[in-house]
Motif scaffolding. Structure first.
Motif: not given
Length: 308
Positions: A84-94, A112-115
């Motif tokens: 699964i690919v996640v935004n992970g920085i606050g927009h897809d906490d659900f 996806a935002n790790k870099d």
């Protein structure tokens, strides 16, 4: 004798067909399923994996990620996913809640935002240390995330590594061309004095690429209208700061925007947030191009206003 030869030929043909069908079934059975949490990531992942991997949204289209509550069906879909690919920085906490509840040690999570170099969040309801999660609205941030997804998929599925990376480079080229075209259109236009406000802290990643700072964010929180006193404060700030342009969201009802326009004379422009509507492979390409056209139009307006 001829009948025996014909029978052998038929048997060989049938065997070949069965082998081909068996190989196709085996290939289908071995196909990975990759999940996504937000509409832009559907476009990214489809661009990278093509038909090599099945792409499955965690949630049906039409939801609001800011107030969505996890549902039983989300867990059922998650069980079908290998990655699964996640935004992970606050927009897809659900989605992060669903992943945690699933207790899936075997599920591979691509952040996806790790870099991506992140901007701080701004706005009246933002806590200390919060980052702006809307990296999908920017050009360079989109390109970086697509590369990250391709590189992570190359580790998971080395057999198709070259294919994934090649697709990522091809996709990234489109956005570089969009930016080049926008910059060329602006030419030598002096936009150094442009001052803008937004109704939501969503467009910073795009605006920074064109040297534009956001002077004010109006909404106390996404989708939450300001109180009468907050609205009056915003009107005064727009007047005092000589803000030229107010960007607001294409798919959100912002009833107070008309009030601000009448009170200040500020010019209104609408951006797509890219998290509304159906899941489409070309969604980000289409809406990013529309946002860039809007941005160019607003910058031309501001330049003429400042020069008049």
């Amino acid at each position: 004798m001829i009948k025996k030869q014909n029978s052998k030929l038929i048997l060989k043909a049938v065997s070949a067909v069965l082998l081909l069908v068996g190989a196709t079934w085996a290939q289908a059975a071995e196909k990975l399923t990759i999940g996504i949490t937000l509409q832009p990531y559907y476009s990214y992942v489809k661009a990278v994996v093509g038909d090599k991997v099945d792409v499955l949204p965690l949630v049906d289209a039409g939801f609001n990620p800011h107030n969505y509550q996890p549902q039983p069906n989300d867990l059922r879909r998650l069980k079908q996913m290998d990655v699964i690919v996640v935004n992970g920085i606050g927009h897809d906490d659900f989605a992060l809640k669903v992943i945690q509840a699933a207790n899936r040690d075997d599920l591979l999570v691509i952040e996806a935002n790790k870099d991506v170099p992140l901007l701080p969040a701004i706005g009246q309801s933002v806590g200390d240390g919060a980052v702006n999660p809307h990296t999908f609205v920017g050009l360079s941030t989109t390109i970086q995330k697509v590369y990250t997804i391709a590189n992570e998929m190359a580790k998971i599925d080395p057999e198709n590594a070259r294919y994934y990376r090649s697709n990522a480079r091809r996709y990234a080229t489109k956005f570089r061309k969009y930016k080049h075209e926008a910059m060329t259109t602006l030419g030598d236009l002096d936009t150094s004095g442009m001052v803008v406000a937004t109704t939501h802290n969503a467009y910073g990643y795009l605006l920074q690429e064109f040297g534009i700072d956001v002077a004010a964010v109006i909404e106390p929180a996404h989708g939450v209208e300001p109180s009468a006193s907050q609205l009056q404060e915003t009107i005064e700030k727009i007047r005092q700061s000589e803000i030229d342009v107010l960007f607001y969201e294409l798919n959100m009802p912002n009833r107070y925007v008309d009030t601000i326009e009448k009170a200040t004379g500020v010019q209104l422009y609408r951006f797509s947030h890219m998290t509304h509507g159906p899941y489409k492979a070309d969604k980000v390409e289409i809406e990013m191009k529309a946002n860039l056209d809007t941005l160019v139009e607003s910058m031309k307006f501001a330049a003429v206003k400042k020069g008049s």
